[in-house]
Design an enzyme around this catalytic site. Structure first.
Site, short mmCIF file in Angstrom:
data_model
loop_
_atom_site.label_atom_id
_atom_site.label_comp_id
_atom_site.label_asym_id
_atom_site.label_seq_id
_atom_site.Cartn_x
_atom_site.Cartn_y
_atom_site.Cartn_z
N ASP A 70 -12.79 -4.98 -7.62
CA ASP A 70 -13.17 -5.04 -6.21
C ASP A 70 -13.94 -3.82 -5.74
OD1 ASP A 70 -10.92 -3.41 -6.37
OD2 ASP A 70 -9.71 -4.59 -4.98
N ASP A 480 -3.12 3.85 -4.27
CA ASP A 480 -2.38 2.69 -4.79
C ASP A 480 -1.32 3.01 -5.83
OD1 ASP A 480 -3.84 1.15 -3.09
OD2 ASP A 480 -4.95 0.08 -4.62
#
Length: 888
Positions: A70, A480
């Protein structure tokens, strides 16, 4: 586990970093020398670390596969090594959004061709439009066609697809589904030009959250997939039947039976759901569709699987469980091309206790699951998992049943069975690519062996980097997955930081004279936002938050580790002695300031906010604004104090509509001098000094001499060397940079989606060449030379090669021209980091403007792609002008 994956640098970028006005240059700008030098670039291995929404196998060539991420570019599978090769490292600073890949398409007519639809955000966060990249050499090099609209590789709905498709019968025809109401687009010249299919009846209407005002969640997700029925065409003629998926719960699937001339909504189709994937089994005449009530990749509450008979128009609900029993949507969907009656699908948003994978060998009539309950909460798995190659995938967790660690996955929207090998499957998750090579064991009642298949694919977003003078060479702060302590850059660390495990680490620091003391701060849904280590980051314990803390912010450790200053989100700047059992508010400095420490004086700390520099000499209790002026007015700034020298501070940052560059202070920030030879700079860091140099080596991600790149200076910023090249740019590199205090020339570079990149120099002399390419008195390129010619990749009809030219003489070159001949008639198709001409078999490569200088004992490198027919023999001789070079 990881439900948020927004660009970590959005706020910095939005602050004006990418505005379109060039900066004003200093009135008396010095002559800038930009020398070239050969660097080797690698990743500090983490293996994965981000969402992989798409995996694409070529349908006509065995072992040719691609993966898209992404925010971290695209990759090609290397079967010989079972690794992934990055394909978009050449994306530069101005086009940073093109590291977000919304779709990939591999040409089954000509497997050398591959296409990527790129662009990260459809809102203002990404100022550039999307593009379609096309490659005739499997992604080794690219040509670009800009689009008149944006694409969203990191937008909601990015796991649907593929939005980009090549006609399997006439590969000059491609289709692209666009978001934001821009419709369906078509190219008839192999992706060179594109035009909207104006008669396509539906541009989509689904948005994740129509009430969102940021332009992120309220964007229309648009046209989400295109699938050709290859049985309705012949080689060289356009395929007649095309299916298109639209983000519209009432009108999700359309079909053309006349090669796109007209389109109709498929009659009697299911409603109330979004069609995430549409996969066609042309042999049996079935179109399989995975439906979810949400666009993903994080959400999904209900879902169904359907099968459409293409000849009769009959719809059959083949859902493996009743809708009432779903708490997830379906997305991952694949057909075994060797045995088309075998179908697999994923429950992509089954977060707890685990994702689910379903398999049918009778075209969806019956299904089995990857795991079932025996007696709740106990599970029986059809799989084993071995994550020893990426041990951090357990997250250091010890969950209670029915949860297990490692998880089978989450955000599992990419699922593909190898079209040439029924035993191999790969699927993407929010953190890695998993796969198996004994998939058919599933059908005989055995267990399939799942393991990471992700080596070479690095997809972490880097917020901060530190390289202490002793202990581990690298500490990282990541989005993350928190961050890692690398004791070996070539080995995946055993675990990310734990106790606590931040979802995102925003800042870290170590005590300069006591590197065993380390502090980090970050974001966590519930729990402390600060942690400490007394063993160089190997083990951690949580500190106590002051009242009001909502996020990590920035943190600084005193040079001796005796105290800390923290500027968290949610409250003002704080200071503490010891390890944060209690905090006191600092005075004289605004909330949200960036904080750093002096690397010599344990009681001196620095801060920056909105154009003002602040100094504390009492351990962070009180700060005083410096009288220095002319600094950047915004907060897109990073600064560091030099180890070993009190009060020596370097500050980088700014925006193109104001002050922007690199500043230096030698009086603890009382005054700053702007370097006139640096046009823009966004990071600054220090490394081991060059041989004979009295000052540590400087590194920056900057624009110098009109060139954007990673630069090094061994003379306190008087001259600069660009150490990366156009093939190694990695999009946005503005978050952090540091040299290695123990290894001359080694630099660690942050990326936003390609992990931690580190570079090592080929310059064993420990210093830069300093000749001026504009000075006619510089010596001509004569003397001894050596050439290393290496074929780095080869495929049917094509290859990629790297050439290193070393100056083994005693005088510097101010320019160079290298000639050779190809023995087998090879042709260069694209060459970077040099200009070239080719006449027949003879090739001449010449320096470009910024890499003509090659000091004695140094080298320069360039690379190219080419074509070959009968053979690809390496050249046997090279000449620098009239001088023959040694060849290795």
């Amino acid at each position: 586990m990881r439900r948020t994956r927004i660009l970590t640098a959005v706020l910095a970028l939005a602050a004006g970093l990418l505005a379109g006005i060039p900066p004003a240059l200093a009135a008396h700008s010095e002559q800038v020398t930009i020398a070239a030098e050969s660097y080797t670039w690698k990743n500090a291995r983490i293996d994965g670390g981000g969402f992989v929404p798409g995996i694409v196998f070529n349908r006509s060539e065995k072992n040719l596969a691609y993966a898209r991420t992404d925010i971290g570019g695209a990759y090609r599978w290397q079967e010989s090594t079972k690794t992934w090769t990055p394909l978009l490292d050449s994306v530069g600073w101005d086009d940073w959004g093109h590291t977000g890949v919304v779709s990939l398409a591999s040409d089954s007519v000509d497997p050398n061709k591959v296409y990527a639809a790129v662009g990260t955000y459809t809102n203002s966060w990404d100022p550039g439009n999307g593009a379609v990249l096309r490659s005739a050499d499997r992604g080794a090099s690219w040509q670009k066609t800009d689009l008149p609209f944006k694409l969203g590789g990191n937008m909601p709905g990015r796991g649907m697809g593929e939005r980009l498709a090549v006609d399997p019968n006439n590969d000059s025809v491609l289709y692209l589904g666009a978001p934001s109401g821009k419709g369906l687009w078509r190219s008839t010249d192999s992706g060179v030009t594109w035009s909207q299919v104006t008669n396509f009846p539906n541009v989509g209407n689904y948005a994740q959250d129509p009430s969102d005002t940021s332009g992120y969640a309220n964007d229309n997700q648009g046209i989400v997939w295109v699938t050709f029925d290859e049985s309705t065409g012949t080689s060289g003629s356009a395929t007649k039947t095309i299916y298109v998926g639209v983000a519209d719960k009432d009108n999700a699937v359309y079909r053309s039976t006349d090669a796109g001339a007209t389109w109709t909504r498929l009659a009697d189709q299911p409603t109330g759901y979004l069609a995430h994937k549409g996969v066609l089994d042309a042999e049996n005449g079935f179109l399989y569709i995975a439906y979810s009530d949400k666009g993903g990749p994080y959400d999904g509450g209900k879902g169904q699987l359907w099968r459409y008979a293409t000849t009769t128009g009959t719809w059959t609900n083949i859902s493996p469980v009743a809708e009432a029993d779903t708490y997830y949507g379906f997305s991952g969907l694949t057909v075994d091309r060797q045995h088309p009656g075998t179908v697999m699908a994923t429950a992509y948003s089954s977060w707890w206790p685990d994702t689910q994978i379903f398999r049918s060998t009778d075209s969806g009539a019956t299904w089995t699951k990857a795991w079932d309950y025996t007696s709740y909460p106990n599970r029986s798995n059809r799989f084993t998992m071995d994550v020893s190659s990426s041990p951090w995938l357990t997250w250091g967790a010890n969950p209670s049943p029915p949860e297990q660690t490692p998880k089978l996955g989450w955000m599992t929207e990419a699922l593909e069975i190898d079209p040439f090998n029924s035993a191999r499957m790969m699927y993407g998750t929010g953190a890695t690519i998993y796969g198996t090579e004994n998939l058919t064991n599933w059908d005989s009642g055995g267990q399939i062996a799942i393991k990471p298949m992700v080596q070479g694919l690095e997809e972490t977003a880097v917020n901060d980097l530190a390289s202490p003078p002793s202990g581990a060479p690298l500490l990282s702060a990541l989005g993350d997955i928190g961050g890692f302590r690398h004791t070996d850059l070539t080995t995946v660390p055993s675990m990310m930081y734990t106790s606590p495990n931040f979802t995102t680490t925003t800042s870290l620091d170590f005590a300069e004279t006591n590197p065993n003391t380390v502090v980090r701060v970050g974001n966590l849904d519930s729990g402390p936002h600060v942690a400490f280590s007394t063993d160089n980051g190997a083990n951690w314990f949580a500190g106590t938050d002051p009242s009001g803390v909502s996020g990590g912010g920035t943190v600084a450790a005193a040079s001796d580790g005796s105290r800390f200053v923290w500027s968290p989100q949610g409250t003002g700047v704080q200071y503490t002695t010891g390890f944060g059992s209690s905090w006191s508010a600092s005075s004289g400095i605004p909330a949200g300031a960036i904080v750093e420490s002096d690397r010599v004086d344990a009681k001196t700390f620095y801060g920056f906010k909105s154009g003002k520099f602040y100094v504390s000499t009492d351990g962070g209790a009180t700060f005083t604004a410096s009288a220095s002026t002319g600094l950047p007015s915004g907060d897109s700034v990073r600064f560091k104090a030099l180890p070993g020298t009190k009060g020596d501070v370097w500050l980088a940052g700014g925006a193109t509509d104001g002050a922007y560059g690199l500043w230096h202070s030698t009086d603890a920030g009382a005054t700053f001098t702007k370097l006139s030879n640096v046009e823009q700079a966004d990071t600054v860091g220090f490394g081991k000094a060059a041989t004979g140099a009295s000052y540590q080596t400087l590194y920056t991600s900057a624009k110098i001499g009109g060139v954007r790149g990673i630069f090094r200076s061994t003379d306190e910023g008087a001259t600069w060397t660009r150490v990366n090249d156009d093939a190694h740019q990695w999009g946005w590199t503005g978050a952090a940079i540091t040299g290695d205090p123990r290894v001359y020339g080694r630099v660690y570079v942050s990326t936003n989606g390609r992990g931690v990149i580190y570079g090592d120099t080929s310059d064993t002399s420990g210093g830069d060449g300093g000749t001026d390419p504009t000075d006619p008195t510089d010596p001509a390129p004569t003397g001894a030379c050596a050439v290393t010619y290496k074929i780095t990749n080869q495929w049917s009809g094509g290859f990629q090669a790297d050439v290193q030219l070393a100056n083994t003489g005693t005088s510097a070159w101010s320019s160079w021209s290298l000639g050779w001949s190809f023995a087998d008639g090879q042709k260069i198709t694209q060459l970077w980091n040099a200009d070239y001409t080719q006449s027949g078999t003879a090739v001449t490569a010449k320096n470009v403007s910024w890499n003509g200088n090659v000091a004695a004992g140094s080298s320069v490198s360039f690379g190219f792609t080419g074509s070959w027919t009968s053979a690809n023999t390496k050249p046997s001789s090279f000449k620098l002008g009239d001088q023959s070079c040694t060849v290795s």
